[in-house]
Design a protein around this motif. Sequence first.
Motif, PDB file in Angstrom:
ATOM      1  N   GLY A   1       1.105  -1.290  -0.405  1.00  0.00           N
ATOM      2  CA  GLY A   1      -0.212  -0.137   0.239  1.00  0.00           C
ATOM      3  C   GLY A   1       1.023   1.478   0.215  1.00  0.00           C
ATOM      4  O   GLY A   1       0.163   2.186  -0.009  1.00  0.00           O
ATOM      5  N   ILE A   2       1.665   1.257   0.730  1.00  0.00           N
ATOM      6  CA  ILE A   2       2.729   2.665   1.013  1.00  0.00           C
ATOM      7  C   ILE A   2       3.288   2.751  -0.730  1.00  0.00           C
ATOM      8  O   ILE A   2       3.595   3.789  -0.843  1.00  0.00           O
ATOM      9  CB  ILE A   2       3.772   2.018   2.139  1.00  0.00           C
ATOM     10  N   ALA A   3       3.469   1.285  -1.037  1.00  0.00           N
ATOM     11  CA  ALA A   3       4.661   1.611  -2.694  1.00  0.00           C
ATOM     12  C   ALA A   3       4.022   1.773  -3.732  1.00  0.00           C
ATOM     13  O   ALA A   3       3.617   3.052  -4.357  1.00  0.00           O
ATOM     14  CB  ALA A   3       5.212  -0.227  -2.893  1.00  0.00           C
ATOM     15  N   VAL A   4       2.274   1.849  -3.544  1.00  0.00           N
ATOM     16  CA  VAL A   4       1.270   2.568  -4.155  1.00  0.00           C
ATOM     17  C   VAL A   4       1.017   3.790  -3.832  1.00  0.00           C
ATOM     18  O   VAL A   4       1.246   3.992  -5.164  1.00  0.00           O
ATOM     19  CB  VAL A   4       0.089   1.002  -4.513  1.00  0.00           C
ATOM     20  N   PHE A   5       0.837   4.166  -3.050  1.00  0.00           N
ATOM     21  CA  PHE A   5       0.760   5.531  -2.957  1.00  0.00           C
ATOM     22  C   PHE A   5       2.511   6.505  -3.102  1.00  0.00           C
ATOM     23  O   PHE A   5       1.935   7.427  -4.246  1.00  0.00           O
ATOM     24  CB  PHE A   5       0.435   5.598  -1.257  1.00  0.00           C
ATOM     25  N   LEU A   6       3.351   5.751  -2.608  1.00  0.00           N
ATOM     26  CA  LEU A   6       4.549   6.691  -3.054  1.00  0.00           C
ATOM     27  C   LEU A   6       4.784   6.937  -4.370  1.00  0.00           C
ATOM     28  O   LEU A   6       5.039   7.902  -5.417  1.00  0.00           O
ATOM     29  CB  LEU A   6       5.887   6.075  -2.686  1.00  0.00           C
ATOM     30  N   LEU A   7       4.677   4.983  -5.369  1.00  0.00           N
ATOM     31  CA  LEU A   7       5.077   6.123  -6.647  1.00  0.00           C
ATOM     32  C   LEU A   7       3.701   6.139  -7.238  1.00  0.00           C
ATOM     33  O   LEU A   7       3.974   7.460  -8.328  1.00  0.00           O
ATOM     34  CB  LEU A   7       4.659   4.298  -7.022  1.00  0.00           C
ATOM     35  N   LEU A   8       2.498   6.715  -6.587  1.00  0.00           N
ATOM     36  CA  LEU A   8       1.275   7.013  -7.649  1.00  0.00           C
ATOM     37  C   LEU A   8       1.462   8.690  -6.893  1.00  0.00           C
ATOM     38  O   LEU A   8       1.152  10.031  -8.495  1.00  0.00           O
ATOM     39  CB  LEU A   8       0.019   7.712  -6.939  1.00  0.00           C
ATOM     40  N   LEU A   9       1.890   9.205  -5.977  1.00  0.00           N
ATOM     41  CA  LEU A   9       2.827  10.042  -5.145  1.00  0.00           C
ATOM     42  C   LEU A   9       3.780  10.947  -6.384  1.00  0.00           C
ATOM     43  O   LEU A   9       4.159  12.354  -7.010  1.00  0.00           O
ATOM     44  CB  LEU A   9       3.159  10.405  -3.817  1.00  0.00           C
ATOM     45  N   GLU A  10       5.060  10.029  -6.769  1.00  0.00           N
ATOM     46  CA  GLU A  10       5.965  10.489  -7.908  1.00  0.00           C
ATOM     47  C   GLU A  10       5.312  10.745  -9.603  1.00  0.00           C
ATOM     48  O   GLU A  10       5.432  11.484  -9.836  1.00  0.00           O
ATOM     49  CB  GLU A  10       6.860   9.067  -8.405  1.00  0.00           C
ATOM     50  N   VAL A  11       4.457   9.959  -9.751  1.00  0.00           N
ATOM     51  CA  VAL A  11       3.927  10.384 -11.418  1.00  0.00           C
ATOM     52  C   VAL A  11       2.825  11.679 -10.820  1.00  0.00           C
ATOM     53  O   VAL A  11       3.109  12.522 -12.330  1.00  0.00           O
ATOM     54  CB  VAL A  11       2.955   9.454 -11.108  1.00  0.00           C
ATOM     55  N   PHE A  12       2.164  11.236  -9.737  1.00  0.00           N
ATOM     56  CA  PHE A  12       1.252  13.033  -9.662  1.00  0.00           C
ATOM     57  C   PHE A  12       2.188  14.303  -9.295  1.00  0.00           C
ATOM     58  O   PHE A  12       1.559  15.449 -10.167  1.00  0.00           O
ATOM     59  CB  PHE A  12      -0.449  12.376  -9.416  1.00  0.00           C
ATOM     60  N   LEU A  13       2.437  14.448  -8.636  1.00  0.00           N
ATOM     61  CA  LEU A  13       2.815  15.992  -7.772  1.00  0.00           C
ATOM     62  C   LEU A  13       4.208  16.129  -7.937  1.00  0.00           C
ATOM     63  O   LEU A  13       4.784  17.163  -7.762  1.00  0.00           O
ATOM     64  CB  LEU A  13       2.311  15.235  -6.197  1.00  0.00           C
ATOM     65  N   LEU A  14       5.787  14.792  -8.068  1.00  0.00           N
ATOM     66  CA  LEU A  14       6.589  14.976  -7.973  1.00  0.00           C
ATOM     67  C   LEU A  14       7.278  15.375  -9.470  1.00  0.00           C
ATOM     68  O   LEU A  14       7.411  13.573  -9.869  1.00  0.00           O
ATOM     69  CB  LEU A  14       7.100  14.643  -6.527  1.00  0.00           C
ATOM     70  N   PRO A  15       7.501  15.604  -9.862  1.00  0.00           N
ATOM     71  CA  PRO A  15       8.492  15.564 -11.499  1.00  0.00           C
ATOM     72  C   PRO A  15       9.744  15.149 -11.479  1.00  0.00           C
ATOM     73  O   PRO A  15      10.600  14.811 -10.145  1.00  0.00           O
ATOM     74  CB  PRO A  15       8.537  17.013 -11.769  1.00  0.00           C
ATOM     75  N   GLY A  16      10.416  13.792 -11.758  1.00  0.00           N
ATOM     76  CA  GLY A  16      11.804  13.129 -12.005  1.00  0.00           C
ATOM     77  C   GLY A  16      11.603  11.894 -11.224  1.00  0.00           C
ATOM     78  O   GLY A  16      10.532  12.122 -10.649  1.00  0.00           O
ATOM     79  N   ILE A  17      12.779  11.640 -11.161  1.00  0.00           N
ATOM     80  CA  ILE A  17      12.690  10.315 -10.077  1.00  0.00           C
ATOM     81  C   ILE A  17      12.982  11.135  -8.596  1.00  0.00           C
ATOM     82  O   ILE A  17      14.482  11.649  -8.287  1.00  0.00           O
ATOM     83  CB  ILE A  17      14.185   9.757 -10.829  1.00  0.00           C
ATOM     84  N   THR A  18      12.817  10.915  -7.346  1.00  0.00           N
ATOM     85  CA  THR A  18      12.410  11.359  -6.544  1.00  0.00           C
ATOM     86  C   THR A  18      12.764  10.115  -5.672  1.00  0.00           C
ATOM     87  O   THR A  18      12.288   9.115  -5.514  1.00  0.00           O
ATOM     88  CB  THR A  18      11.622  12.308  -6.060  1.00  0.00           C
ATOM     89  N   VAL A  19      12.263  10.967  -3.940  1.00  0.00           N
ATOM     90  CA  VAL A  19      12.768   9.948  -3.136  1.00  0.00           C
ATOM     91  C   VAL A  19      11.327   9.425  -3.154  1.00  0.00           C
ATOM     92  O   VAL A  19      11.456   7.798  -2.439  1.00  0.00           O
ATOM     93  CB  VAL A  19      12.939  10.801  -1.769  1.00  0.00           C
ATOM     94  N   ALA A  20      10.540   9.959  -3.072  1.00  0.00           N
ATOM     95  CA  ALA A  20       9.338   9.434  -3.454  1.00  0.00           C
ATOM     96  C   ALA A  20       9.474   8.005  -3.858  1.00  0.00           C
ATOM     97  O   ALA A  20       8.797   7.015  -4.133  1.00  0.00           O
ATOM     98  CB  ALA A  20       8.026   9.862  -3.766  1.00  0.00           C
TER      99      ALA A  20
END
Length: 165
Positions: free
Chosen positions: A13-32
Amino acid sequence: MTLDILIIVLCMGIAVFLLLLEVFLLPGITVAGVGGGLFAIAGIVYAYSIAPTAGHITLGSSAVVFGGFFCWLLRAKSFQRVALKTNIDATLTSTRDIGLRVGDRGVTLSRLAPIGKARFGQTVAEAKALENFVDEQTPVVIVRIDGYNVTVRIADEAPTQSTNS
């Protein structure tokens, strides 16, 4: 056993949340994104450490869940909300097309170090200093026209024409 399932579900669940956060809110490859990948790997590895069957089930279900989320995002056109939609319709006009000629005199609008802006009559063009730097508000003369910018030198340094009689 219930605690093990809870840990696996929490990691995924945390993995899905962080990957969705990465796609929609944080550009590029980040910590999320990296964290989401690590949580997904940790959940799968933990499931395999319990039993191979639990690992296979976790791996298969996570592939279905991640694939399902990705397909849903593509079909829902969610990426269009975050995608740039600006069309650039500007054109670049050659300095020859705006009426500048070799020998035209003007004044620099910015410091030519070695490139800046200069005004020739009512026309503003990108100017390149022939030698050194040219300060702002210095009279210049065009010595060469190269497509989209002009090469200039300080007007006071222009060679004088001598007349031989």
